[in-house]
Scaffold this active site. Structure first.
Site, short mmCIF file in Angstrom:
data_model
loop_
_atom_site.label_atom_id
_atom_site.label_comp_id
_atom_site.label_asym_id
_atom_site.label_seq_id
_atom_site.Cartn_x
_atom_site.Cartn_y
_atom_site.Cartn_z
N ASP A 19 0.83 -1.21 0.00
CA ASP A 19 0.00 0.00 0.00
C ASP A 19 0.86 1.25 0.00
OD1 ASP A 19 0.68 -0.83 2.63
OD2 ASP A 19 -0.89 0.42 3.50
N THR A 201 -9.04 4.26 7.78
CA THR A 201 -8.53 3.44 6.67
C THR A 201 -9.25 2.10 6.58
OG1 THR A 201 -6.70 2.41 7.90
CG2 THR A 201 -6.27 4.54 6.84
N LEU A 247 -7.25 0.47 1.77
CA LEU A 247 -6.42 1.49 1.12
C LEU A 247 -5.74 2.34 2.21
CD1 LEU A 247 -6.13 2.07 -1.98
CD2 LEU A 247 -7.60 4.04 -1.60
N HIS A 248 -4.91 1.67 3.04
CA HIS A 248 -4.35 2.34 4.21
C HIS A 248 -3.53 3.58 3.85
CE1 HIS A 248 -5.57 -0.71 7.06
NE2 HIS A 248 -4.97 -1.67 6.36
N ASP A 249 -2.35 3.38 3.31
CA ASP A 249 -1.42 4.49 3.09
C ASP A 249 -1.92 5.52 2.06
OD1 ASP A 249 0.25 3.44 5.00
OD2 ASP A 249 1.55 2.43 3.58
#
Length: 323
Positions: A19, A201, A247-249
């Site tokens: 990510d 997130t 879609l963390h980062d």
């Protein structure tokens, strides 16, 4: 990008990481972001591999940002080690990063950041989407630079909002758990920090169909994002039972250009640095003093507690498609 708005100058501190790689592609393709440099750190993979991955992406997409290598281990704690089961042996899933003709800048990461901020005061945002060791070293070794940083945006932490707590322990998120002392130093420094944690997130889930559409419409960037997420989606299928991934980062990067998509809460933040709750992030939201209050003398920081997940997904996909 609108004529009234200048591109956000950023140094991206990261441990690529699947990510993380997606976040780099977003920053490279976003007209509202000027990616000055990538500063690497241990985390999802070893420092050697995260640096190789950053150089690989720079070379693959013929980019001009600097790459500078940072911390290879936490400030004090025993390293947790790479998360091979999430990001693959090298950090980019099934994608193998070939050696690049580019080389990292020899200056240590914290020193590079200090020099760039001094040269452009109050104009550079630090975005950290890995363990916070490099930023903590900056605070400790060049404290005079802290008030010259425009702002700091962090992907990390979990505060229990929307039912989301830890992902590596019942109470801790991975980036913070990798170096909780560093996180506590960063959150206590006198600069404005926004924390984009699992509270939001874990609300931004991209399905395999979403990734297929990006593959089919975003050219080389889309193909790379699709290939690099194959391992990630396999992991999450085992973890959450869906062909999808969080879609963390990239969500932290979307905050930079569309902060209106997020609801923030103010208050000082502390991090538990040892014991069974190591890595737990706790925000004081009451204003009253307590007899025992290790939050009282700390600066207020911003924590994201809600997000328009659909618009974040649209922003990410439209950006990598150059729409």
């Amino acid at each position: 990008m609108s004529k009234e708005r200048k591109a956000e100058k950023i140094i991206l501190d990261t441990d690529p990481g699947i990510d993380d790689a997606m976040a780099i592609l977003f920053a490279m393709n976003c007209p509202d972001i000027e990616l000055l440099a990538i500063s690497t750190v241990f985390g999802n993979a070893s420092l050697q591999n995260t640096t190789r991955n950053a150089l690989f992406i720079k070379n693959k997409f013929d980019s001009t940002f600097d790459v500078v290598s940072g911390a290879e281990k936490p400030l004090k704690k025993t390293p947790n080690g790479p998360t091979d089961h999430v990001h693959g042996i090298g950090g980019l899933g099934i994608v193998e990063a070939s050696d690049s003709h580019h080389l990292p800048i020899s200056t240590p990461s914290w020193e590079y950041m200090a020099d760039r901020v001094r040269a452009d005061p109050n104009e550079i945002t630090l975005v950290a989407i890995g363990p916070l060791t490099n930023l903590a070293l900056l605070v400790e070794k060049s404290p005079e630079v802290v008030p010259l940083v425009k702002k700091v945006v962090i992907m990390g932490g979990a505060f229990g909002e929307n039912g989301h707590r830890g992902n590596v322990s019942p109470v801790a998120e991975a980036n913070i758990h990798d170096d909780p002392l560093a996180a506590d130093i960063v959150f206590g420094a006198e600069w404005p920090v926004t924390i984009i944690g699992l509270d939001v997130t874990h609300e931004v889930l991209c399905t395999d169909r979403y990734l297929e559409k990006i593959r089919d419409s975003a050219g080389p960037s889309g193909e790379f994002i699709y290939q690099v997420t194959r391992f990630y989606v396999d992991f999450y299928q085992q973890s959450i039972g869906k062909r999808a991934c969080f879609l963390h980062d990239p969500t932290a990067l979307t905050f930079l250009v569309s902060p209106e998509l997020f609801e923030l809460r103010e208050g000082p933040v502390r991090v538990v640095t040892e014991g069974c709750a190591e890595g737990m992030t706790i925000q004081k939201i009451e204003t009253k003093p307590y007899s025992y209050d290790d939050w009282q003398q700390r600066p207020n920081q911003s924590v994201a507690i809600a997000v328009d997940s659909q618009k974040v997904l649209e922003l990410f996909s439209n950006t990598v498609r150059h729409e």
